[in-house]
Structure formats: C-alpha cells, structure tokens
Design a protein around this motif. Structure first.
Motif, PDB file in Angstrom:
ATOM      1  N   GLU A  75      -5.245   1.820   2.663  1.00 13.26           N
ATOM      2  CA  GLU A  75      -5.525   2.758   3.814  1.00 13.26           C
ATOM      3  C   GLU A  75      -5.445   4.267   3.388  1.00 13.26           C
ATOM      4  OE1 GLU A  75      -4.223   0.587   8.122  1.00 13.26           O
ATOM      5  OE2 GLU A  75      -2.754   1.401   6.955  1.00 13.26           O
ATOM      6  N   ILE A  76      -4.643   4.319   2.310  1.00 13.06           N
ATOM      7  CA  ILE A  76      -4.546   5.553   1.639  1.00 13.06           C
ATOM      8  C   ILE A  76      -5.880   6.545   1.759  1.00 13.06           C
ATOM      9  CG2 ILE A  76      -3.852   6.669  -0.492  1.00 13.06           C
ATOM     10  CD1 ILE A  76      -1.738   5.139   0.839  1.00 13.06           C
ATOM     11  N   ARG A  77      -6.773   6.146   1.355  1.00  9.47           N
ATOM     12  CA  ARG A  77      -8.141   7.061   1.399  1.00  9.47           C
ATOM     13  C   ARG A  77      -8.397   7.421   2.627  1.00  9.47           C
ATOM     14  NH1 ARG A  77     -10.691   7.012  -3.587  1.00  9.47           N
ATOM     15  NH2 ARG A  77      -9.981   5.515  -4.976  1.00  9.47           N
ATOM     16  N   LYS A  78      -7.995   6.803   3.871  1.00  6.58           N
ATOM     17  CA  LYS A  78      -8.259   7.166   5.188  1.00  6.58           C
ATOM     18  C   LYS A  78      -7.503   8.348   6.020  1.00  6.58           C
ATOM     19  CE  LYS A  78      -8.771   3.741   7.857  1.00  6.58           C
ATOM     20  NZ  LYS A  78      -8.685   2.368   8.628  1.00  6.58           N
ATOM     21  N   LYS A 138      -6.430  12.142   2.422  1.00  5.67           N
ATOM     22  CA  LYS A 138      -7.429  11.165   1.875  1.00  5.67           C
ATOM     23  C   LYS A 138      -7.440  10.937   0.425  1.00  5.67           C
ATOM     24  CE  LYS A 138     -10.520  11.288   6.115  1.00  5.67           C
ATOM     25  NZ  LYS A 138     -11.800  11.450   6.525  1.00  5.67           N
ATOM     26  N   PRO A 139      -6.224  10.895  -0.199  1.00  2.00           N
ATOM     27  CA  PRO A 139      -6.108  10.817  -1.588  1.00  2.00           C
ATOM     28  C   PRO A 139      -6.616   9.332  -2.036  1.00  2.00           C
ATOM     29  CG  PRO A 139      -3.962  10.462  -0.901  1.00  2.00           C
ATOM     30  CD  PRO A 139      -4.950  10.889   0.535  1.00  2.00           C
ATOM     31  N   SER A 140      -6.657   9.161  -3.208  1.00  2.00           N
ATOM     32  CA  SER A 140      -6.837   7.845  -4.019  1.00  2.00           C
ATOM     33  C   SER A 140      -5.712   7.486  -4.119  1.00  2.00           C
ATOM     34  CB  SER A 140      -7.434   7.807  -5.374  1.00  2.00           C
ATOM     35  OG  SER A 140      -6.857   8.225  -6.336  1.00  2.00           O
ATOM     36  N   PRO A 141      -5.350   6.073  -4.295  1.00  2.00           N
ATOM     37  CA  PRO A 141      -3.950   5.448  -4.415  1.00  2.00           C
ATOM     38  C   PRO A 141      -3.022   5.855  -5.640  1.00  2.00           C
ATOM     39  CG  PRO A 141      -5.270   3.679  -3.599  1.00  2.00           C
ATOM     40  CD  PRO A 141      -6.335   5.054  -3.961  1.00  2.00           C
ATOM     41  N   THR A 142      -3.945   6.207  -6.677  1.00  2.00           N
ATOM     42  CA  THR A 142      -3.139   6.798  -7.880  1.00  2.00           C
ATOM     43  C   THR A 142      -3.013   8.436  -7.871  1.00  2.00           C
ATOM     44  OG1 THR A 142      -5.558   7.194  -8.742  1.00  2.00           O
ATOM     45  CG2 THR A 142      -4.727   5.082  -9.325  1.00  2.00           C
ATOM     46  N   ASP A 143      -3.324   8.883  -6.821  1.00  2.85           N
ATOM     47  CA  ASP A 143      -3.189  10.242  -6.861  1.00  2.85           C
ATOM     48  C   ASP A 143      -1.694  10.691  -6.478  1.00  2.85           C
ATOM     49  OD1 ASP A 143      -5.599  11.347  -7.507  1.00  2.85           O
ATOM     50  OD2 ASP A 143      -6.416  11.484  -5.178  1.00  2.85           O
ATOM     51  N   THR A 144      -1.107   9.884  -5.757  1.00  3.22           N
ATOM     52  CA  THR A 144       0.288  10.142  -5.124  1.00  3.22           C
ATOM     53  C   THR A 144       1.149   8.799  -5.272  1.00  3.22           C
ATOM     54  OG1 THR A 144       1.932  10.758  -3.687  1.00  3.22           O
ATOM     55  CG2 THR A 144      -0.412   9.664  -2.906  1.00  3.22           C
ATOM     56  N   SER A 148       3.336   8.288  -2.745  1.00  4.90           N
ATOM     57  CA  SER A 148       3.612   8.380  -1.381  1.00  4.90           C
ATOM     58  C   SER A 148       2.846   7.586  -0.810  1.00  4.90           C
ATOM     59  CB  SER A 148       3.840   9.611  -0.766  1.00  4.90           C
ATOM     60  OG  SER A 148       3.862   9.619   0.599  1.00  4.90           O
ATOM     61  N   ARG A 149       3.237   6.764   0.322  1.00  6.04           N
ATOM     62  CA  ARG A 149       2.505   6.009   1.447  1.00  6.04           C
ATOM     63  C   ARG A 149       2.777   6.378   2.711  1.00  6.04           C
ATOM     64  NH1 ARG A 149       0.351   5.499  -2.679  1.00  6.04           N
ATOM     65  NH2 ARG A 149      -0.194   3.862  -4.150  1.00  6.04           N
TER      66      ARG A 149
END
Length: 288
Positions: A175-178, A196-202, A204-205
């Motif tokens: 759901e990270i990108r949403k 709306k980052p990609s999972p590799t950008d951070t 944090s969740r």
C-alpha cells in the motif's frame, strides 16, 4: 470517541473550527457502482462518498453527530461542489451547526483540489483559529478517540504554540505507493512526508490519513502554499498531503498513532467499511 473535552482543553480551545473536505467527485467508486451487479450498490451511483450509507447513517454523520456535542467546536464547515451541493444542503437540514460551502465546480476536471477548498473556507469565514481538517470519505477503527487526539494536541501547544498534529497508522508494504508516508524522529515529530513513494524510497510504513489539527499559526500558510504553487498542475497541489509535506519543514508537526482507517475510494473499500459499522447503534459514541 468525541464527547466532552476536559476543562483544561475547553479553556484553551474555546475557538476551534472544523472543515470537512467533501468536494471530490468519487470517479473510481462511481464507475464501480455503475458496473456492480447487485441493485443495492447500483442504486447508490450518484451519491457523493460522504453521504453513502455506512451502517445506519451517512458516513459524514458519524463525524457531525460527535462534533456537534463538543463545547470547543464552534462551527463545522463542509465543502462540496455544485454537482452535489443540493444533496449536502438537504442532509444538513438536520444539523444547524453545519455550514455547506459550494466550491463552484461541476466536473472532476475543473475541481479546485482539497487545499484550495480549505483556503476557500478560511477566506470566506475569516478563520484565524485552530482548525481540524477531516477527509469526508474517511472513518477510523473504534480504538480511535478524538478526545485523546485533542488532549495530545493541548499538551503540544503548551510546549510550542506553533505545533500541529496529524494521525498515522502502519500500512502494508503493497500500500506504500497509495498513501502519504510519514518519517518521524524519536519524539513522533514528523521530519518528512513522502507522497505515494516506492517501498525503496523510505523505511517508514506510517501512512497519514486526512485528519489534521492545524494551529492558528499554520492557517495563514495555506494561502502561502497555494501562492507558491499557483502555476502548478492540480496534481501537484490537490492532495492535502502535499501541503503537509511542505509544512513540516516550516512548522513543527507531530503524529498520533492509531490502528487503521477506512478510506472509501472504491466499491471494495465501501463494502468493508459498511460491514464494519452495520451493526453499530450508538453512533455518537463512535469517535468520542
């Protein structure tokens, strides 16, 4: 979750305004409803998301029923559009505390965007108090208590009158990108918000739903943000998270954790939200 404030909070928050953002056109949900096979859903096509029946009442009524009982809430402003204005006016006949504002748009293509709708209310009603901003298509799980949020905000104000407070919850990897994702320090102060980052950008969740408590010192910055982005496309100034990501480097913003939320964006999410609340009877107790 939204019942009477403590005496200390009433003294500090004698003037607090509420803005519920309800000017979206719900294009994804409308398409789902039109294509649904069940009549119970197809007949909802054309109903704005905040007025969709959740359990026994419209979604937005959960908020208003709770907010209207608070001594520290002076006004509740609901911003909608020309297409749905009459529907909201009819709904608001049961709520004298609600003022419905028409943003003047009739299609999704000409929408003002959430931040511009907030500024519309600020200017029209000359708001210079603390403001709670709520997404009109959002509800939280029952472990959320507004009283806890506002008491935390009061504590923050004692330490810094410029402080602001938002909510956060842990979202799934897919759901990270949403969502807007918060990065925080050890004191729950937000250091960045990534839209709306990609999972590799951070690493944090922490997702950030549209529920903000803005200091009266932050309110004038909404106009400043819009002025800086006046020539930007709507996609770069529409989501309230974009304002928040701009704000966190200018004012202190802290987060308050909760377990999760319902974001009614399509038919699947609507069904889940409706199932959760369908057997709940004491509506004002929700959010207290």
């Amino acid at each position: 979750m939204l019942s009477g404030a403590s005496g200390a909070f009433r003294k500090k928050m004698v003037k607090i305004k509420v803005v519920i953002l309800a000017a979206g056109y719900g294009t994804r949900l409308l398409k789902d409803l039109q294509e649904a096979k069940e009549e119970q859903y197809t007949k909802l096509a054309g109903v704005p998301k905040p007025l969709l029946p959740i359990g026994k009442v419209p979604l937005i009524s959960y908020w208003v029923e709770a907010l209207k009982s608070r001594e520290d809430t002076e006004n509740i402003f609901v911003v909608t559009n020309e297409l749905y204005y009459s529907k909201f006016k009819e709904w608001a006949e049961n709520y004298p505390c609600v003022k419905v504002i028409n943003d003047g748009t009739s299609t999704n293509e000409e929408r003002l965007g959430a931040v511009s709708c907030l500024q519309l209310v600020i200017e029209r009603f000359r708001i210079d108090d603390h403001v709670i901003v709520i997404g009109g298509d959002t509800l939280f799980y029952e472990d959320f208590h507004l009283q806890d949020v506002l008491e935390k905000y009061e504590t923050l104000l004692k330490g810094n009158s410029q402080a602001n407070l938002v909510l956060s919850y842990s979202c799934r990897e897919e759901e990270i990108r949403k969502y807007g994702i918060l990065e925080t320090d050890e004191n729950q102060k937000i250091t960045a918000l990534l839209e709306k980052p990609s999972p590799t950008d951070t690493t944090s969740r922490l997702a950030c739903p549209c529920f903000y408590v803005f200091s009266k010192h932050t309110v004038p910055l909404v106009k400043e943000f819009l002025m800086e982005n006046k020539d930007a496309p709507i996609s770069e100034k529409d989501a309230p998270g974009l304002f928040l990501s701009w704000l966190v480097i200018r004012k202190p913003v802290y987060c308050h954790p909760l377990s999760g939320r319902f974001d009614v964006g399509n038919l699947e999410s609507y069904i889940k939200c409706n199932e959760y609340f369908k057997d709940k009877i004491n509506i004002p107790n929700y959010l207290q």
